[in-house]
Design an enzyme around this catalytic site. Structure first.
Site, PDB file in Angstrom:
ATOM      1  N   ASP A 129      49.540 -18.695  -8.175  1.00 53.03           N
ATOM      2  CA  ASP A 129      48.694 -19.141  -7.066  1.00 53.03           C
ATOM      3  C   ASP A 129      47.944 -20.420  -7.430  1.00 53.03           C
ATOM      4  O   ASP A 129      47.645 -20.660  -8.603  1.00 53.03           O
ATOM      5  CB  ASP A 129      47.695 -18.014  -6.720  1.00 53.03           C
ATOM      6  N   ASN A 148      53.380 -15.102   3.722  1.00 55.47           N
ATOM      7  CA  ASN A 148      53.520 -16.565   3.651  1.00 55.47           C
ATOM      8  C   ASN A 148      54.382 -17.138   4.791  1.00 55.47           C
ATOM      9  O   ASN A 148      54.345 -18.333   5.061  1.00 55.47           O
ATOM     10  CB  ASN A 148      54.091 -17.010   2.293  1.00 55.47           C
TER      11      ASN A 148
HETATM   12  C1  IPE Z   1      50.124 -14.774  -3.089  1.00 59.75           C
HETATM   13  O1  IPE Z   1      49.452 -15.979  -2.919  1.00 59.75           O
HETATM   14  C2  IPE Z   1      51.592 -14.976  -2.865  1.00 59.75           C
HETATM   15  C3  IPE Z   1      52.262 -15.820  -3.840  1.00 59.75           C
HETATM   16  C4  IPE Z   1      51.750 -16.298  -4.931  1.00 59.75           C
HETATM   17  C5  IPE Z   1      53.634 -16.098  -3.542  1.00 59.75           C
HETATM   18  P1  IPE Z   1      48.715 -16.319  -1.543  1.00 59.75           P
HETATM   19  O2  IPE Z   1      48.049 -17.632  -1.742  1.00 59.75           O
HETATM   20  O3  IPE Z   1      49.655 -16.218  -0.415  1.00 59.75           O
HETATM   21  O4  IPE Z   1      47.667 -15.123  -1.462  1.00 59.75           O
HETATM   22  P2  IPE Z   1      46.309 -15.016  -0.652  1.00 59.75           P
HETATM   23  O5  IPE Z   1      46.597 -15.420   0.736  1.00 59.75           O
HETATM   24  O6  IPE Z   1      45.339 -15.933  -1.307  1.00 59.75           O
HETATM   25  O7  IPE Z   1      45.909 -13.590  -0.809  1.00 59.75           O
HETATM   26  C1  IPE Z   2      50.938 -20.455  -4.406  1.00 66.79           C
HETATM   27  O1  IPE Z   2      50.079 -21.514  -4.158  1.00 66.79           O
HETATM   28  C2  IPE Z   2      52.316 -20.696  -3.862  1.00 66.79           C
HETATM   29  C3  IPE Z   2      52.654 -19.873  -2.701  1.00 66.79           C
HETATM   30  C4  IPE Z   2      51.924 -18.935  -2.188  1.00 66.79           C
HETATM   31  C5  IPE Z   2      53.935 -20.149  -2.072  1.00 66.79           C
HETATM   32  P1  IPE Z   2      49.311 -21.656  -2.788  1.00 66.79           P
HETATM   33  O2  IPE Z   2      50.127 -22.479  -1.856  1.00 66.79           O
HETATM   34  O3  IPE Z   2      48.889 -20.346  -2.258  1.00 66.79           O
HETATM   35  O4  IPE Z   2      48.026 -22.479  -3.251  1.00 66.79           O
HETATM   36  P2  IPE Z   2      46.538 -22.337  -2.731  1.00 66.79           P
HETATM   37  O5  IPE Z   2      46.155 -20.895  -2.859  1.00 66.79           O
HETATM   38  O6  IPE Z   2      46.529 -22.799  -1.309  1.00 66.79           O
HETATM   39  O7  IPE Z   2      45.750 -23.216  -3.643  1.00 66.79           O
HETATM   40 MG    MG Z   3      47.206 -19.200  -2.512  1.00 68.46          MG
END
Ligand code: IPE
Ligand code: IPE
Ligand code: MG
Length: 256
Positions: free
Chosen positions: A22, A70
């Protein structure tokens, strides 16, 4: 880095490491870049962590790359992630072959674009016989859906008579999950300072050691990974027993 490796007890590594990758978006935002650039840097971290895990001898590495939730992100971001994924698989296949890495996927794969599904199938088929490490990407994955789908499969077997209610123990139930052939994760890492599971491996994480770090995923490279493994090696895993019982087990195990 090499100092950190020297501190690791290679005989006591977690067998299965799972990672919630993340913080790509925040990494990009801090630099005034597009979210896509964050995901691209994140893909670099994936390369480094896969290589490191394989080098030190971790048997199962499971990475949360795209959750069921997502799908609700802007269409352009979802498309960019799918195309990055395809690109990653194509580019990494030779290294997977060279290093004996078997590629697998968990999640609702039928929701992915056909081109991605094809690339996944080809990568899985090409690497199926590899034995050194299993690299699993969780794609269009949701823990609750996985459990519901397992319950549905168990009910089908119940209906057809190949399963009885009494036979449905936790062990038997886990055979209906995507992760049937894997040991449960020993260590879960989540980057970017969030303290939640976001619907990841809800069943499998029952006794997993949890490690949270502020480091954003694109900055999570070899030394950050080794720090997480060192932290794991300092934990006492008791599985509900007392410390005295655990020590007695270790003594009797070392007699044989
Ligand atoms: C969790 O990250 C899913 C992945 C790392 C693929 P998110 O960024 O989607 O999670 P939330 O929304 O902060 O819980
Ligand atoms: C994790 O990074 C990747 C996916 C969930 C696909 P994020 O895209 O969630 O990054 P933040 O949480 O917005 O920083
Ligand atoms: Mg995230």
């Amino acid at each position: 880095m090499s100092e950190l490796i020297q501190q690791l007890e290679l005989g006591r590594l977690p067998q299965h490491v799972a990672i919630i990758m993340d913080g790509n978006g925040r990494w990009a935002r801090q630099r005034g870049l597009s979210r896509l650039r964050g995901h691209q840097q994140g893909a670099e971290s994936v390369r480094v962590i896969v290589r490191t895990a394989r080098e030190i001898g971790i048997r199962y590495l499971t990475l949360y790359a795209f959750s069921e939730e997502n799908w609700q992100r802007p269409r352009s971001e979802v498309q960019a992630l799918m195309s990055l994924l395809k690109h990653y698989l194509r580019q990494e296949l030779p290294e997977m072959q060279e290093n004996g890495i078997a590629f697998q996927v968990i999640g609702n794969i039928s929701q992915l674009p056909l081109g991605v599904q094809k690339e996944i199938a080809a990568t899985m088929a090409a690497t199926a016989a590899n034995q050194q490490m299993t690299l699993t990407l969780a794609l269009s994955y949701g823990g609750r859906s996985e459990i519901v789908q397992a319950a549905q499969s168990a009910l089908k077997d119940l209906e057809s008579g190949s399963l009885t209610i009494a036979e449905l123990t936790p062990e038997r139930f886990s055979t209906y999950l995507y992760t049937d052939s894997y040991p449960d994760p020993d260590l879960l890492i989540r980057t970017s300072g969030e303290f939640r599971l976001s619907n990841f491996l809800l069943w499998q994480l029952a006794y997993t050691e949890l490690y949270f770090t502020e480091t954003l995923w694109p900055d999570f490279r070899q030394s950050a990974f080794l720090q997480a493994l060192l932290s794991y090696q300092q934990r006492d895993r008791r599985f509900g027993l007392t410390q005295e019982q655990i020590e007695a087990q270790t003594v009797s195990a070392s007699r044989y």
